[in-house]
Motif scaffolding. Structure first.
Motif, PDB file in Angstrom:
ATOM      1  N   ASP A  83     -43.661  11.366  43.783  1.00  0.00           N
ATOM      2  CA  ASP A  83     -43.183  12.230  42.710  1.00  0.00           C
ATOM      3  C   ASP A  83     -43.310  11.470  41.393  1.00  0.00           C
ATOM      4  O   ASP A  83     -42.404  10.751  40.989  1.00  0.00           O
ATOM      5  N   ASP A  84     -44.443  11.639  40.731  1.00  0.00           N
ATOM      6  CA  ASP A  84     -44.702  10.935  39.463  1.00  0.00           C
ATOM      7  C   ASP A  84     -44.258  11.822  38.300  1.00  0.00           C
ATOM      8  O   ASP A  84     -45.039  12.189  37.433  1.00  0.00           O
ATOM      9  N   HIS A  85     -42.969  12.173  38.322  1.00  0.00           N
ATOM     10  CA  HIS A  85     -42.428  13.187  37.421  1.00  0.00           C
ATOM     11  C   HIS A  85     -42.472  12.791  35.958  1.00  0.00           C
ATOM     12  O   HIS A  85     -42.563  13.650  35.076  1.00  0.00           O
ATOM     13  N   ALA A  86     -42.410  11.490  35.666  1.00  0.00           N
ATOM     14  CA  ALA A  86     -42.360  11.026  34.274  1.00  0.00           C
ATOM     15  C   ALA A  86     -43.644  10.317  33.878  1.00  0.00           C
ATOM     16  O   ALA A  86     -43.642   9.439  33.021  1.00  0.00           O
ATOM     17  N   ALA A  87     -44.762  10.710  34.483  1.00  0.00           N
ATOM     18  CA  ALA A  87     -46.014   9.976  34.324  1.00  0.00           C
ATOM     19  C   ALA A  87     -46.363   9.652  32.872  1.00  0.00           C
ATOM     20  O   ALA A  87     -46.650   8.503  32.536  1.00  0.00           O
ATOM     21  N   ASP A  88     -46.320  10.649  32.005  1.00  0.00           N
ATOM     22  CA  ASP A  88     -46.790  10.461  30.634  1.00  0.00           C
ATOM     23  C   ASP A  88     -45.788   9.765  29.722  1.00  0.00           C
ATOM     24  O   ASP A  88     -46.142   9.352  28.618  1.00  0.00           O
ATOM     25  N   VAL A 119     -47.445  14.328  43.129  1.00  0.00           N
ATOM     26  CA  VAL A 119     -47.018  15.475  42.328  1.00  0.00           C
ATOM     27  C   VAL A 119     -46.743  15.016  40.900  1.00  0.00           C
ATOM     28  O   VAL A 119     -46.072  14.007  40.679  1.00  0.00           O
ATOM     29  N   ARG A 120     -47.280  15.766  39.940  1.00  0.00           N
ATOM     30  CA  ARG A 120     -46.969  15.510  38.527  1.00  0.00           C
ATOM     31  C   ARG A 120     -46.545  16.817  37.869  1.00  0.00           C
ATOM     32  O   ARG A 120     -47.104  17.875  38.151  1.00  0.00           O
ATOM     33  N   THR A 121     -45.587  16.702  36.977  1.00  0.00           N
ATOM     34  CA  THR A 121     -45.112  17.866  36.234  1.00  0.00           C
ATOM     35  C   THR A 121     -45.137  17.561  34.745  1.00  0.00           C
ATOM     36  O   THR A 121     -45.430  16.438  34.333  1.00  0.00           O
ATOM     37  N   VAL A 122     -44.818  18.581  33.947  1.00  0.00           N
ATOM     38  CA  VAL A 122     -44.834  18.407  32.487  1.00  0.00           C
ATOM     39  C   VAL A 122     -43.463  18.680  31.876  1.00  0.00           C
ATOM     40  O   VAL A 122     -43.322  18.649  30.652  1.00  0.00           O
ATOM     41  N   SER A 123     -42.453  18.946  32.703  1.00  0.00           N
ATOM     42  CA  SER A 123     -41.140  19.314  32.167  1.00  0.00           C
ATOM     43  C   SER A 123     -40.481  18.179  31.404  1.00  0.00           C
ATOM     44  O   SER A 123     -39.652  18.424  30.528  1.00  0.00           O
TER      45      SER A 123
END
Length: 298
Positions: A115-120, A140-144
């Motif tokens: 879960d790479d939720h904070a990638a950026d 998994v990557r998200t932009v939230s």
């Protein structure tokens, strides 16, 4: 990381829930970070699955703890390669290799979900388990975290089998992710002005987190937050610390909702904490910890 097979979902939790539902059966065990993200800790038992705690440190999940979880029968692993919530750990290259070694020892097929939720905006490089030739994996990557909480969009890179199972179930439920939403995310990701804002946010989050860690260290308060937007402070009495800080105007989260068997602590979200406010919060926290210690001492 490998990107030959890609698909989309309505955010990380939607994606993880679907993956676990098609891969596992009620009663199966899932290795989980401890402390870890509270919504994931709630999701797994809601699906009828068992959680197996895996201890973490500043480099993410610990190899010895992962080995124990796999030997106990865990059929899946959910982990964060960076910006781990709430502890802040992130995989170094050495830790990534050590974890791949442990996974290579596992008997049977284990699905690894990153879960790479904070990638950026995690503020550190990515050392992904997905580069290690695993048979079954998904990232998994998200932009939230950096484009908007209402952009319910998640990207999934995975192996061929995982892609087929995920999309097969999705066709039977929500069908697809809105193409209007996908187009919006694409334009934001490729817009130079937005890219500049995200880069500025990444730097700001790192400064704010590091400022609080420095102020806590100066007061000899142990804390963890190697990446991401949170700092984890081990404490003896979570309620005393949360309530003590509240009376001083600070709101932090009690660690109980993030823990399986890990020791007590509080999570401090630093994303909105100005660098100039770090000293005040650290001083108040040190004072509250001192008051709690006196209480414990009788």
């Amino acid at each position: 990381m490998p990107a030959e097979y890609l698909t989309f979902a309505h955010g990380a939790l939607d994606c993880v829930a679907r993956l676990l539902s098609v891969e596992l059966r009620p009663g199966d065990a899932v290795a989980m970070e401890d402390p870890g993200y509270h919504h994931l800790l709630d999701l797994v038992p809601a699906l009828g699955l068992r959680t197996v705690p895996v201890a973490v440190d500043d480099e993410g999940i610990r190899p010895d703890a992962l080995r124990a979880a796999l030997r106990s029968g865990a059929r899946a692993l959910i982990c964060s390669p960076r910006g781990q919530n709430p502890y802040g750990g992130w995989f170094s290259a050495g830790r990534r290799d050590a974890l791949l070694g442990v996974l290579g020892e596992a008997a049977g097929e284990v699905l690894v979900i990153e879960d790479d939720h904070a990638a950026d905006v995690a503020g550190v490089p990515l050392h992904s388990l997905t580069t290690g030739g695993l048979a079954r994996w998904a990232q998994v990557r998200t932009v939230s975290k950096h484009l908007g909480t209402d952009l319910r969009w998640g990207a999934l890179a995975c192996d061929r089998t995982t892609l087929a199972r995920h999309d097969g179930r999705m066709v039977l439920t929500s069908g697809w992710v809105s193409h209007v939403l996908q187009e919006t995310v694409t334009r934001l990701m490729t817009d130079p002005e937005t890219q500049g804002l995200v880069a500025a946010a990444r730097s700001a989050y790192a400064r704010r987190r590091e400022a609080l860690l420095a102020e806590l260290s100066a007061r000899e308060v142990a804390a963890h937050g190697a990446s991401g937007m949170n700092v984890w402070v081990p404490v003896r009495d979570e309620a005393a610390v949360v309530n003590g800080l509240r009376t001083r105007g600070w709101w932090v989260a009690a660690g109980a909702r993030f823990r399986l068997s890990a020791g007590a602590g509080v999570r401090i979200t630093t994303a909105g904490l100005g660098v100039g406010d770090a000293g005040g919060l650290a001083g108040d926290l040190a004072g509250v910890l001192g008051e709690a210690q006196v209480t414990y001492g009788g």
